[in-house]
Write an enzyme that holds these catalytic residues in place. Structure first.
Site, short mmCIF file in Angstrom:
data_model
loop_
_atom_site.label_atom_id
_atom_site.label_comp_id
_atom_site.label_asym_id
_atom_site.label_seq_id
_atom_site.Cartn_x
_atom_site.Cartn_y
_atom_site.Cartn_z
CD GLU A 153 -1.65 -1.99 2.39
OE1 GLU A 153 -2.57 -2.37 3.11
OE2 GLU A 153 -0.48 -2.38 2.52
CD GLU A 199 -9.43 -0.20 5.08
OE1 GLU A 199 -9.60 0.86 4.48
OE2 GLU A 199 -9.35 -0.29 6.32
CG ASP A 217 -6.44 -4.74 7.87
OD1 ASP A 217 -6.21 -4.84 6.65
OD2 ASP A 217 -6.41 -3.65 8.47
NE ARG A 223 -5.25 0.13 10.62
CZ ARG A 223 -4.39 0.69 9.79
NH1 ARG A 223 -3.53 -0.08 9.14
NH2 ARG A 223 -4.36 1.99 9.61
CG ASP A 265 -1.39 -3.24 6.07
OD1 ASP A 265 -0.21 -3.49 5.79
OD2 ASP A 265 -1.77 -2.12 6.47
CG HIS A 298 -5.25 -12.89 14.32
ND1 HIS A 298 -5.98 -11.73 14.32
CD2 HIS A 298 -5.84 -13.70 13.42
CE1 HIS A 298 -6.99 -11.85 13.47
NE2 HIS A 298 -6.92 -13.03 12.92
CE1 TYR A 305 -1.21 -3.83 9.32
CE2 TYR A 305 -2.64 -5.42 10.39
CZ TYR A 305 -2.46 -4.39 9.50
OH TYR A 305 -3.52 -3.91 8.78
#
Length: 690
Positions: A42, A117, A115, A324, A113, A373, A322
């Site tokens: 990104e 999104e 997640d 998030r 990423d 995670h 990470y």
């Protein structure tokens, strides 16, 4: 014709080294022409960090965030088929063309990423570029080991995760596009309505109503000072009493009759204080807000930069994993690195053998790097806060230090205290005091240290009589605090509203829309915010209902886990939503609230109304209208607007320093004056809600 530079080089090499030199040159030139594998991430910073790790075999480029979304000026969702009309985000056309040009004919890996999104971004890219198969890689840290392992183990795009993100996007689009025009028709100043933001707005407004309705209760604190201890009155005639049970009459009686006390009992025991878990997104946001004063949006921005990599004097370095995540899991490698660091710097007794995370002895799997995670932690435990101070600017260093200390503390042993509890008796009354003495610091070696207590109390002996002077202070219960960003994040997490990655956006959206303002770090709903919340409560109760919003988050999780179909979830939502929508479209809705604002031209009170220019004040007696000042704050309760009384800066500071929530919390005598103003005027002009 002049010779080319390449031919000149060939001739020169042939003279110097013969045919072997020419062949070596040709080989190097051919190597430069070889097609590279392309990795798409990104952000440019992330691209720079990864390219440095992988070297010349890979070209790492950036999509600069999202490249495709639902249309900005159209609904973009067919509600019958739930077909979505995506388009290139305006302004991103040149980025897409550049990506197409670079990736043409090359192997492509999608490294957005991990997640939902990020998975959706990877899916959009794969659709636009026409790439399929095992081309998706993820990692929780940008380190050489993690990146190279991820490249070796690509997987297919997780469509369950993509579908969960599509469902969220469609639900938000439905709420935003269908409710917002109705809001604009009634309330000109209203910007829009959002699905999760509306539930958060209701929480903030409800707290303000609690403060309006709060009735303070006066009571007396009664205590004795003895041997460095403050012992409070806790029992009368053998029965436990709450602080609020002690009135002025009792306080005076204690002062009159208690001149000495007997030490009836000492209870001594060891207590262990366990280390904290490593940070997850929400706890990092809360700690950074309370300890560093960082708004949630600032915390997430800095954390993103520390994750993607920062330019330092030692090169471009990624500092943390990470950011998030809702997991406290610790990878085996990180656990082993922390263990080595603790053993080397503190000793074996400081090592926590049962630290949270995966077992150090657990089996390692090659694909573990794809696990999305893991906790937020430093990628290199040996970059201590002291070393990082030389590499990072002030704010980046502050957040990194917080993360580093929290993680290393989570892997250390607990602190051990000796707790002394004392019971002092005098006739009908019992006073209690307790004090802790740390006998082993454990994780507190690096993370939070308590002040060492006085040793004087150890001289006290059971059954000895001691002369004392009873002290009293009038106090009163205090109202619930307004939310800060940290406490709102904690509440949103506890209620299951939104996800850690969305908290910063939720808060910022409420601020940007003018529904909430920040006053001395607290979130205060505006009159506009209350009016919008009132409309949503009346016309779309599910949208602002905490339970409904939390249940929707569970549905999204079910989609991600492959247990629900995203279209079925959206259709179920639409079935009930359309009923409220039709009612809102067809029934008249008026903004017509009584207020406690006295008219400037007669003896009546203004009403709050809305016209073509927005909210305004109208006096029904003398028919005069008055603009609603933008700096007025108030609470709408039972169809009446109560205006917030503005405090001076000093008064506001004193009130917020109380930091006590609920009806059973205390304030001390230094705050008596400001607290009394609250009790008499309830922060509002009227002493009592009519």
């Amino acid at each position: 014709m002049a010779k080319s530079k390449t031919k000149d080089k060939r001739d020169e090499l042939e003279k110097q080294n013969g045919q072997q030199g020419v062949e070596e040159h040709d080989k190097n030139e051919e190597s430069k022409k070889e097609k590279k594998k392309v990795i798409i991430v990104e952000s440019p910073a992330k691209a720079k960090t990864i390219e440095r790790i992988l070297g010349s075999d890979y070209q790492v480029i950036s999509s600069k965030g999202h490249i495709r979304d639902l249309p900005q000026k159209q609904f973009g969702v067919d509600l019958d088929s739930l077909k979505l009309d995506f388009e290139i985000i305006p302004g991103k056309e040149s980025v897409v063309e550049q990506i197409k040009k670079i990736t043409s004919g090359k192997e492509v890996l999608l490294a957005s990423d991990q997640d939902r999104e990020g998975e959706a971004i990877a899916w959009h890219l794969s659709t636009i570029l026409g790439v399929k198969g095992r081309n998706r890689i993820t990692f929780t840290e940008i380190t050489e080991r993690a990146i190279k392992e991820a490249v070796k183990n690509p997987r297919e795009i997780d469509m369950n995760k993509v579908n969960a993100q599509l469902a969220r996007r469609v639900l938000d689009r439905i709420v935003g596009y269908m409710i917002s025009p109705l809001l604009w028709r009634i309330i000109k100043d209203a910007k829009s309505a959002g699905r999760v933001q509306s539930a958060a707005l209701k929480i903030i407004c409800e707290r303000e109503r609690e403060r309006l309705r709060f009735v303070p209760q006066k009571y007396f604190k009664v205590w004795i000072d003895i041997a460095g201890l403050k012992a409070y009155l806790t029992k009368i005639d053998g029965k436990k009493v709450k602080p609020t049970d002690i009135n002025e009459e009792i306080a005076k009686d204690v002062v009159k009759n208690v001149k000495s006390v007997r030490l009836a009992d000492i209870d001594i025991k060891e207590v262990k204080k366990n280390p904290p878990a490593p940070f997850i997104t929400s706890t990092l946001q809360q700690d950074a807000a309370s300890k560093l004063g960082f708004p949630v949006s600032k915390t997430m921005r800095i954390a993103q930069e520390l994750y993607e990599g920062v330019d330092t004097k030692e090169g471009h370095i990624a500092f943390i994993t990470y950011m998030r995540t809702d997991s406290t899991r610790v990878s085996d490698e990180a656990k082993e690195a922390a263990e080595a660091f603790i053993l080397k710097n503190f000793g074996k007794e400081y090592l926590n053998e049962s630290a949270s995370g995966t077992s150090k002895k657990g089996s390692k799997t090659k694909g573990k790097i794809q696990d999305a995670h893991e906790c937020i932690r430093p990628v290199d435990i040996n970059i201590t806060p002291e070393k990082a101070k030389e590499l990072l600017d002030k704010d980046h260093h502050k957040l990194y230090e917080l993360i580093w200390k929290r993680f290393i503390a989570s892997q250390m042993s607990g602190a051990v205290y000796k707790q002394y509890s004392y019971d002092f008796e005098s006739g009908r009354y019992v006073f209690e005091a307790s004090i802790r003495e740390r006998i082993f610091d454990g994780f507190e070696k690096v993370y939070t240290l308590d002040n060492e207590p006085s040793e004087e109390h150890k001289e006290l002996k059971v059954n000895e009589e001691y002369s004392v002077e009873v002290k009293t202070a009038e106090s009163q219960t205090t109202p619930p605090d307004r939310y800060t960003e940290a406490s709102l994040v904690k509440t949103l997490e506890a209620e299951g509203i939104g996800r850690p990655s969305t908290y910063a956006t939720i808060i910022q959206t409420l601020l940007d829309r003018g529904y909430v303002v920040k006053k001395r770090k607290t979130l205060v709903p505006t009159v506009l915010g209350f009016v919008v919340n009132h409309y949503l409560e009346q016309r779309f109760p599910d949208i602002v209902d905490k339970g409904f919003t939390a249940e929707m988050e569970k549905d999204l999780d079910e989609i991600e886990n492959g247990r629900r179909d995203w279209k079925e979830v959206v259709r179920t939502f639409l079935k009930e939503f359309n009923k409220d929508l039709e009612k809102a479209k067809n029934e008249f809705f008026a903004i017509d609230f009584d207020t406690d604002i006295p008219c400037e031209d007669c003896s009546g009170n203004y009403k709050l109304k809305v016209g073509k220019f927005g909210l305004y004040l109208h006096c029904p007696q003398c028919k005069t209208n008055k603009a609603l000042k933008p700096d007025i704050f108030g609470v709408i309760d039972d169809n009446k607007l109560y205006v917030v009384k503005e405090q001076s800066s000093n008064e506001q500071d004193e009130l917020e320093q109380e930091g006590q929530q609920g009806t059973n919390k205390e304030s001390d005598m230094q705050r008596k004056n400001s607290s009394s103003k609250y009790s008499k005027k309830r922060y509002y002009k009227k002493g009592k809600k009519k």
